[in-house]
Design a protein around this motif. Structure first.
Motif, PDB file in Angstrom:
ATOM      1  N   ILE A   8       0.873  -1.174   0.000  1.00 24.96           N
ATOM      2  CA  ILE A   8       0.000   0.000   0.000  1.00 24.96           C
ATOM      3  C   ILE A   8       0.910   1.223   0.000  1.00 24.96           C
ATOM      4  CG2 ILE A   8      -1.923   1.170   1.154  1.00 24.96           C
ATOM      5  CD1 ILE A   8      -2.377  -1.835   0.154  1.00 24.96           C
ATOM      6  N   ALA A   9       0.877   1.980  -1.097  1.00 20.80           N
ATOM      7  CA  ALA A   9       1.879   3.014  -1.354  1.00 20.80           C
ATOM      8  C   ALA A   9       1.509   4.413  -0.877  1.00 20.80           C
ATOM      9  CB  ALA A   9       2.202   3.068  -2.846  1.00 20.80           C
ATOM     10  N   SER A  10       0.325   4.586  -0.346  1.00 20.13           N
ATOM     11  CA  SER A  10      -0.061   5.885   0.197  1.00 20.13           C
ATOM     12  C   SER A  10       0.003   5.827   1.716  1.00 20.13           C
ATOM     13  CB  SER A  10      -1.475   6.258  -0.233  1.00 20.13           C
ATOM     14  OG  SER A  10      -1.890   7.450   0.402  1.00 20.13           O
ATOM     15  N   THR A  90       3.408   8.605  -5.288  1.00 17.47           N
ATOM     16  CA  THR A  90       3.494   9.212  -3.961  1.00 17.47           C
ATOM     17  C   THR A  90       4.958   9.367  -3.557  1.00 17.47           C
ATOM     18  OG1 THR A  90       3.512   7.133  -2.718  1.00 17.47           O
ATOM     19  CG2 THR A  90       1.355   8.051  -3.274  1.00 17.47           C
ATOM     20  N   PRO A  91       5.282  10.418  -2.828  1.00 11.88           N
ATOM     21  CA  PRO A  91       6.644  10.545  -2.308  1.00 11.88           C
ATOM     22  C   PRO A  91       7.032   9.359  -1.420  1.00 11.88           C
ATOM     23  CG  PRO A  91       5.482  12.623  -2.101  1.00 11.88           C
ATOM     24  CD  PRO A  91       4.462  11.593  -2.533  1.00 11.88           C
ATOM     25  N   ALA A  92       6.076   8.816  -0.683  1.00  8.83           N
ATOM     26  CA  ALA A  92       6.363   7.669   0.190  1.00  8.83           C
ATOM     27  C   ALA A  92       6.816   6.469  -0.624  1.00  8.83           C
ATOM     28  CB  ALA A  92       5.130   7.316   1.013  1.00  8.83           C
ATOM     29  N   LEU A  93       6.201   6.243  -1.786  1.00  8.13           N
ATOM     30  CA  LEU A  93       6.593   5.106  -2.619  1.00  8.13           C
ATOM     31  C   LEU A  93       7.997   5.296  -3.180  1.00  8.13           C
ATOM     32  CD1 LEU A  93       6.128   2.434  -4.065  1.00  8.13           C
ATOM     33  CD2 LEU A  93       4.977   3.726  -5.889  1.00  8.13           C
ATOM     34  N   LEU A  94       8.263   6.453  -3.758  1.00  6.98           N
ATOM     35  CA  LEU A  94       9.603   6.679  -4.311  1.00  6.98           C
ATOM     36  C   LEU A  94      10.675   6.574  -3.236  1.00  6.98           C
ATOM     37  CD1 LEU A  94       9.019   9.514  -6.916  1.00  6.98           C
ATOM     38  CD2 LEU A  94       9.418   7.086  -7.315  1.00  6.98           C
ATOM     39  N   ASN A  95      10.394   7.104  -2.055  1.00  5.84           N
ATOM     40  CA  ASN A  95      11.335   7.009  -0.949  1.00  5.84           C
ATOM     41  C   ASN A  95      11.580   5.536  -0.591  1.00  5.84           C
ATOM     42  OD1 ASN A  95      12.927   8.277   1.200  1.00  5.84           O
ATOM     43  ND2 ASN A  95      11.310   7.589   2.584  1.00  5.84           N
ATOM     44  N   ALA A  96      10.510   4.752  -0.476  1.00 10.62           N
ATOM     45  CA  ALA A  96      10.636   3.337  -0.114  1.00 10.62           C
ATOM     46  C   ALA A  96      11.397   2.554  -1.182  1.00 10.62           C
ATOM     47  CB  ALA A  96       9.251   2.726   0.108  1.00 10.62           C
TER      48      ALA A  96
END
Length: 186
Positions: A8-10, A90-96
């Motif tokens: 879950i990427a958000s 999402t920024p969270a996905l790219l960061n992960a």
């Protein structure tokens, strides 16, 4: 049995990704070809990349990175449940994705995307170059959910027939790629 991480990427409060992800996760569990695991980026609480060493070195200093690396490494394939933020991921996905490197290599990834009129597909296309740089195989088969709000009833996502069929075709193809790529990781 192959392990599939449904990511879950958000991480945004009030997100609908959990509802869409729950529908897909249950479908993947009953598909029969994968040991499907629920992986919510919000549970890892990854700060903006903060490791002192390059991910290729796998010299992780922080506990959050070690937990994330273990989760990524254990999977044979991934389905990224992604919204679209300003035509992108999402920024969270790219960061992960950028936190680790070798753990992603030679594994397939597919997408369940959601959003407004585009169904999150612009986010998917913007993410694929990052996946290929990580030596992953992004699949063409995917599930798109345009106008996602119209398919939510009391917080539960109600898939349409075309989305169910797309999900099954995607899982079938994901298994083919996961089987084919597994020897490359050995």
């Amino acid at each position: 049995m192959l392990r599939l991480n449904v990511i879950i990427a958000s991480t945004r409060p009030g997100r609908v990704g959990s509802a869409v992800g729950t529908w897909f996760y249950e479908l993947a569990r009953h598909h029969g070809n994968f040991d499907a695991r629920w992986v919510d980026l919000a549970d890892f609480n990854l700060p903006v990349f903060d490791e002192p060493y390059h991910p290729r070195q796998q010299n992780y200093q922080h506990e959050h990175t070690k937990r994330w690396a273990a989760s990524v490494a254990e999977a044979d394939a991934y389905v990224l449940v992604v919204p679209e933020y300003n035509f992108g991921p999402t920024p969270a996905l790219l960061n992960a994705l950028n936190y680790v490197y070798h753990e992603w290599n030679y594994k397939p990834a597919a997408f369940v995307s959601y959003g407004g009129i585009s169904g999150g597909m612009r986010s998917v296309e913007a993410t694929k170059p990052t996946l290929t740089t990580l030596k992953m195989m992004p699949l063409i088969e995917q599930v798109a959910v345009p106008m996602v709000q119209e398919q939510l009833e009391d917080g539960t996502f109600k898939a349409k027939d075309v989305q169910e069929k797309s999900a099954i075709a995607m899982l079938d193809e994901l298994k083919r790629w996961a089987d084919a790529l597994k020897p490359m990781r050995g």
